[in-house]
Design a protein around this motif. Structure first.
Motif, PDB file in Angstrom:
ATOM      1  N   ARG A  33      -2.328  -1.610  -3.506  1.00  0.00           N
ATOM      2  CA  ARG A  33      -3.690  -0.636  -3.021  1.00  0.00           C
ATOM      3  C   ARG A  33      -2.297   0.998  -3.212  1.00  0.00           C
ATOM      4  O   ARG A  33      -1.807   1.540  -2.617  1.00  0.00           O
ATOM      5  N   ASP A  47      -0.044  12.050  -8.318  1.00  0.00           N
ATOM      6  CA  ASP A  47      -0.212  11.001  -8.222  1.00  0.00           C
ATOM      7  C   ASP A  47       1.149  10.496  -9.448  1.00  0.00           C
ATOM      8  O   ASP A  47       1.835  11.085  -9.916  1.00  0.00           O
ATOM      9  N   LEU A  52      -0.509   5.393   1.066  1.00  0.00           N
ATOM     10  CA  LEU A  52      -1.174   5.963   1.035  1.00  0.00           C
ATOM     11  C   LEU A  52      -0.777   7.186   1.607  1.00  0.00           C
ATOM     12  O   LEU A  52       0.191   7.475   2.690  1.00  0.00           O
ATOM     13  N   GLN A  69      -3.604   5.477  -2.820  1.00  0.00           N
ATOM     14  CA  GLN A  69      -4.247   6.126  -2.329  1.00  0.00           C
ATOM     15  C   GLN A  69      -4.494   7.402  -2.908  1.00  0.00           C
ATOM     16  O   GLN A  69      -3.154   7.480  -1.111  1.00  0.00           O
ATOM     17  N   SER A  70      -4.653   8.791  -2.891  1.00  0.00           N
ATOM     18  CA  SER A  70      -4.260  10.149  -2.222  1.00  0.00           C
ATOM     19  C   SER A  70      -5.614  10.731  -2.076  1.00  0.00           C
ATOM     20  O   SER A  70      -5.904  11.225  -2.564  1.00  0.00           O
ATOM     21  N   ASP A  71      -6.326  10.631  -0.930  1.00  0.00           N
ATOM     22  CA  ASP A  71      -7.487  11.299  -0.954  1.00  0.00           C
ATOM     23  C   ASP A  71      -7.534  11.542   1.058  1.00  0.00           C
ATOM     24  O   ASP A  71      -7.444  10.675   1.304  1.00  0.00           O
ATOM     25  N   SER A 108       1.046  -1.125  -0.092  1.00  0.00           N
ATOM     26  CA  SER A 108      -0.131   0.177  -0.060  1.00  0.00           C
ATOM     27  C   SER A 108       0.853   0.996  -0.330  1.00  0.00           C
ATOM     28  O   SER A 108       2.118   1.388   0.883  1.00  0.00           O
ATOM     29  N   GLN A 155      -9.943   9.371   2.454  1.00  0.00           N
ATOM     30  CA  GLN A 155     -10.170   8.365   3.009  1.00  0.00           C
ATOM     31  C   GLN A 155      -8.539   7.344   3.300  1.00  0.00           C
ATOM     32  O   GLN A 155      -8.535   6.850   3.464  1.00  0.00           O
ATOM     33  N   ALA A 156      -7.631   8.079   2.644  1.00  0.00           N
ATOM     34  CA  ALA A 156      -6.522   7.207   2.831  1.00  0.00           C
ATOM     35  C   ALA A 156      -6.034   8.009   3.791  1.00  0.00           C
ATOM     36  O   ALA A 156      -5.397   6.924   4.921  1.00  0.00           O
TER      37      ALA A 156
END
Length: 536
Positions: free
Chosen positions: A511, A491, A485, A513-515, A483, A517-518
């Motif tokens: 995984r 990106d 995150l 992710q960059s937000d 992961s 939720q991360a």
């Protein structure tokens, strides 16, 4: 009378009657249109004939455009009416009409706001479940007859600074409206237990906050979960809850600001909650004792001096998950570890904000461990003593804000039972992050690792190509999942992204992710849930 076009029916334009022009006339005309010279008398007849013909042509075109526009408007109106008629009949065939109510209810549940979401208004009726009751009579009937959709109550008080010009009369009307809405939701929840999320605000008007909290308090016998942010006005109201929380199982308490804690010495109402098993507190800027039934707890997330933690942990033998944050005792010496460590026989997931805490504990069932090092030179010794004392072999380790690759490598080499490693860094830890990526690229070390997780806690420049090289190298050994995150940031570049997708297509559980939720996922790592497989 003008003839009509055989194809479209529009009238034909009469041919122009422009006076024939010689080559000399055309050359003279070309000169006139590109200069400010005055035409000679003999040239005026030709120019006037051109103007007359082009004017007539423009009139004709305007007439045709108007006629066609009228026809277009007519067709568009007919299409709008037919489209609405078509939609009405198509909706009759919609699968949603045939979907059983119990399936619709399950879909509705997924639209409910999560416990992490905050509204921009006190009571947001523009979100589920309120919007579900506005779609159709069937949906409304199903929504209103499903108490579980109404059992989670979100109330957030925003800062009043932006509303200083609002009329007092309007504020009173809004306050009554919020009370009516809350009363309606309480009624629709039936007799179900309630999950309450109540964010008070020091700057907002306390009158409405107290009114809504008092209304909720009348139903405190149904409170199953309470997530509350206290203001100085709200905190004293908690006393009325003592002995009135028979089914409360989960508690999270925090303060809006430093001012909110003024004049509050302790909170004792939760001490007698007979069902409370999950308690969490963020004490903000000042330690205030929050008494909880320690002997019942299975989840412990408290924020206070180390002596307080020692006292509670000795009374809490049933803890399964613990997040221990020591604070407010920077200048106070910790007591020496006793000859008998605190036995936490059921503890499986543990976060400590200081590696020295491990010297006081015995955790034979520990599976997930998160450490935020204070002195990285002591981490290996503290881990060694804990593992030896507890005879435990946790598989997952999370090191928060680690800087020394030597420390990380020493841990991974010494404890091959650690198969998942998670590492997080702040903005000033870019060099440390890249050093760890480089270290892990050497597959001759730590071949037992099956999962590697990186987290960026702030916006920072991430070396995704280096991350890709590390994964490709590790993929040849035992790596099965990875992961990266990030709270925010750029990106991966297109070439690197293609390489990462190839690894995923090749079977790597990857995984990126960059937000927000991360960020939430990284926060859950601190509570011991290192593997990303169960995140939602």
């Amino acid at each position: 009378m003008a003839s009509s076009c055989p194809e479209c029916g529009s009238p034909n334009m009469p041919k122009p009657q422009t006076i024939p022009a010689t080559t000399e006339t055309l050359e003279r005309w070309q000169h006139l249109v590109t200069s400010n010279d005055t035409p000679a008398g003999a040239e005026l007849a030709f120019i006037q004939s051109v103007v007359s013909d082009s004017g007539a042509r423009l009139d004709y075109l305007d007439s045709e455009i108007s006629r066609l526009q009228d026809r277009l408007d007519q067709l568009q109106g007919e299409r709008t009416r037919l489209s609405a008629y078509h939609s009405l009949n198509t909706s009759i065939l919609s699968p949603l009409r045939r979907m059983p109510p119990e399936i619709l209810v399950q879909i509705f549940v997924w639209t409910l706001p999560t416990s992490h979401e905050r509204s921009g208004d006190v009571y947001d009726t523009q979100r589920s479940p309120w919007t579900l009751a506005q779609v159709s009579s069937r949906w409304r009937e199903i929504a209103l007859s499903t108490p579980s959709l109404w059992s989670m109550i979100h109330i957030t008080f925003p800062d009043d600074d932006d509303d200083e010009d609002e009329e007092e009369e309007d504020e009173d009307e809004e306050e009554h409206w919020h009370r009516d809405i809350l009363q309606a939701q309480l009624q629709r929840s039936g007799t179900l237990n309630l999950k309450i999320q109540f964010y008070g605000c020091e700057q907002a008007d306390s009158t409405e906050q107290l009114a809504l909290f008092d209304l909720l308090s009348k139903h405190s016998a149904r409170w199953e979960a309470l997530n509350i942010q206290l203001s100085s006005a709200l905190a004293p109201r908690l006393a009325q809850l003592r002995g009135r929380l028979p089914v409360l199982r989960r508690l999270w308490l925090q303060w809006d600001s430093e001012k909110s804690q003024v004049g509050i010495d302790s909170i004792t109402c939760f001490k007698t909650a007979p069902s409370l098993v999950d308690a969490g507190v963020n004490n903000g800027s000042r330690f205030i004792p929050i008494l909880v039934p320690a002997h019942q707890l299975t989840t412990y997330r408290l924020h206070g001096p180390w002596k307080m933690h020692l006292h509670v942990l000795e009374l809490a033998p049933n803890i399964v998950e613990a997040r221990i944050v020591a604070d407010f005792d920077v200048d106070e010496a910790w007591p020496a570890p006793g000859a008998q460590a605190i036995n936490l026989l059921h503890l499986q997931r543990l976060y400590v904000s200081n590696e020295r805490m491990l010297d006081y504990l015995r955790t034979p069932r520990l599976a997930d461990l998160c450490v935020q090092p204070v002195d990285e030179d002591l981490v290996v010794d503290s881990l060694d003593a804990l593992f030896l004392r507890s005879a435990c072999a946790p598989q997952r380790l999370y090191l928060k804000e680690i800087s020394s690759t030597a420390t990380t490598l020493a841990i991974l080499k010494k404890y091959p039972f650690i198969t998942t490693i998670a590492l997080t860094f702040f903005k000033d830890g870019v060099d440390a992050m890249e050093a760890h990526l480089t270290m892990l690229t050497d597959v001759s070390e730590c071949q037992h690792l099956r999962e590697i997780c990186f987290g960026a806690l702030e916006s920072m420049l991430i070396d995704y190509p280096l991350f890709l090289r590390m994964l490709k190298a590790r993929r040849q050994s035992s790596l099965r999942a990875a992961s990266f995150l990030a709270a925010e940031g750029p990106d991966p570049d297109p070439v690197t992204l293609v390489g990462l997708h190839e690894l995923r297509d090749g079977g790597l559980d990857l995984r990126l992710q960059s937000d927000q939720q991360a960020q939430d996922c990284v926060t859950r790592w601190e509570n011991g849930f290192v593997s990303h497989e169960g995140d939602d």
